[in-house]
Design a protein around this motif. Sequence first.
Motif, PDB file in Angstrom:
ATOM      1  N   SER A 135      -8.350 -66.846 -37.827  1.00  0.00           N
ATOM      2  CA  SER A 135      -9.297 -67.828 -37.287  1.00  0.00           C
ATOM      3  C   SER A 135      -9.479 -68.983 -38.245  1.00  0.00           C
ATOM      4  N   ARG A 183     -17.148 -66.281 -42.142  1.00  0.00           N
ATOM      5  CA  ARG A 183     -17.037 -65.193 -41.158  1.00  0.00           C
ATOM      6  C   ARG A 183     -15.701 -65.220 -40.429  1.00  0.00           C
ATOM      7  N   ASN A 184     -14.660 -65.648 -41.122  1.00  0.00           N
ATOM      8  CA  ASN A 184     -13.352 -65.720 -40.474  1.00  0.00           C
ATOM      9  C   ASN A 184     -12.746 -64.335 -40.303  1.00  0.00           C
ATOM     10  N   ARG A 185     -11.802 -64.252 -39.356  1.00  0.00           N
ATOM     11  CA  ARG A 185     -11.174 -62.981 -38.997  1.00  0.00           C
ATOM     12  C   ARG A 185      -9.656 -63.144 -39.003  1.00  0.00           C
ATOM     13  N   ALA A 242      -6.287 -60.988 -37.131  1.00  0.00           N
ATOM     14  CA  ALA A 242      -6.042 -59.983 -36.094  1.00  0.00           C
ATOM     15  C   ALA A 242      -4.553 -59.815 -35.870  1.00  0.00           C
ATOM     16  N   ASN A 282     -12.373 -58.593 -41.006  1.00  0.00           N
ATOM     17  CA  ASN A 282     -12.977 -59.761 -41.642  1.00  0.00           C
ATOM     18  C   ASN A 282     -12.041 -60.346 -42.695  1.00  0.00           C
ATOM     19  N   HIS A 283     -12.151 -61.675 -42.866  1.00  0.00           N
ATOM     20  CA  HIS A 283     -11.338 -62.340 -43.879  1.00  0.00           C
ATOM     21  C   HIS A 283     -12.163 -63.242 -44.793  1.00  0.00           C
ATOM     22  N   GLU A 337      -8.528 -56.082 -35.593  1.00  0.00           N
ATOM     23  CA  GLU A 337      -8.944 -57.278 -36.329  1.00  0.00           C
ATOM     24  C   GLU A 337      -9.906 -56.890 -37.437  1.00  0.00           C
TER      25      GLU A 337
END
Length: 420
Positions: free
Chosen positions: A42, A48-50, A52, A80-81, A78
């Motif tokens: 994302s 709060r990026n993800r 997947a 969290n990143h 997915e």
Amino acid sequence: MTQTTLLQYEAPWPVYAIDWCKSPGPGQQLRPRSTFRLGIASFTEDFRNRIAVVGLQDDRVLVEDDYGDYPDFVTLVEVNHGYPATALQWQPNTASSFAWSQKAPMTELLATTGDSLRVFEYTSDAPLTSSSFVGRQPSSGGHRLSLKASLSGQSKVQGQSGGAPLTNFSWNEKIPSLVVTSSIDTTCTVWNLDTSTAVTQLIAHDREVYDVAWLPGSTDIFVSVGADGSLRAFDLRSLEHSTILYETPPPKNQPPTGRPPSSPLLRIAFNPSDANYMSTFHQDGTDVQILDMRSPGAPVMELRAHRAPINAAGWSSTEGGLVATVADDCQLLLWDISPHAPAPTSSPRNASSRLSSPRPSDGKKRVLTDPIMAYSGQNEITNLAWSPQIAPMTMNSGHSTPAGEWIAVVMGKSIKALKV
């Protein structure tokens, strides 16, 4: 029965980084859908990026049209990143046969750059349950994505204590434990993923480094591009100097500043079939420059048809001269440079060769204005990913699909995969 030529996926968030898996899942070589997996990340301006992994919901979407009401791809797992990923890549297809000391044999690696180089281990023990209702997101029971390492080193640059943000990276195909990253602090760092250590770090450019790529087949030579407008080559066997392969002409009518004017180069990519050729493009540029390692200093070709800034360019891994480009004009253009390029020598540049090679006899730049294929999207196309060559498949229903490559493109939250 018509063959599907377009697959789509709607993500729950804006997508930027994307990559197509390089090989079928371990132990799933006979499962057609295991070659249709994408890693995506994302892009939101928060912590709060993800990331997947998405895959085909059902093999039948490749041959049947009556699945149009349902998503072709579904989220397999997915995680969290934190900060957005600037790049995401699956392990090279050579990684499955590499003698890793720290990786389980039935797992695959996925890496990202951002505030650090993160390495994730992806496991898909259980195949997707075929009996689930069409349209329902499958449970991620058999799919796991776990953080294996987060690498960020000390910076060589004065005043930088921790590692600066990373802009991109390149995975070495010959020794898949080697990864080289580029950073906004002007450095490139070579990492050993098996030992989670930095092998070497060097100041590569005068300003931010935006992209980096290993020379195909080499474990010593890589190239980088950056904000100083130069494309440079480095050889790990002789790091005391670099070779400037190309420098952009200074932009016209630029007001004088403290720094010399330059037109930043954003991306660099080698042709996997003939490592003499590379593609690059300028910040806000609408043309792609094709460079030849044997004839440094100026492009040998220019691809000119986009009407807005280019965002990404990538080469086919099997068709020698195919280049895909995407831009803010909502277009994916496919180019074939092979009619305009001399045939590759019997052995393209190999790991033992140094940074010198005979110049082609013809020194003129060719301008190509006619792509062989064009796709127009609904929105600006910000990124792309080629699939590897996907083998012919036979479904349980008896239907079959031909071999071929696909290109996935990113438009906001939408991903479209197009058969080439």
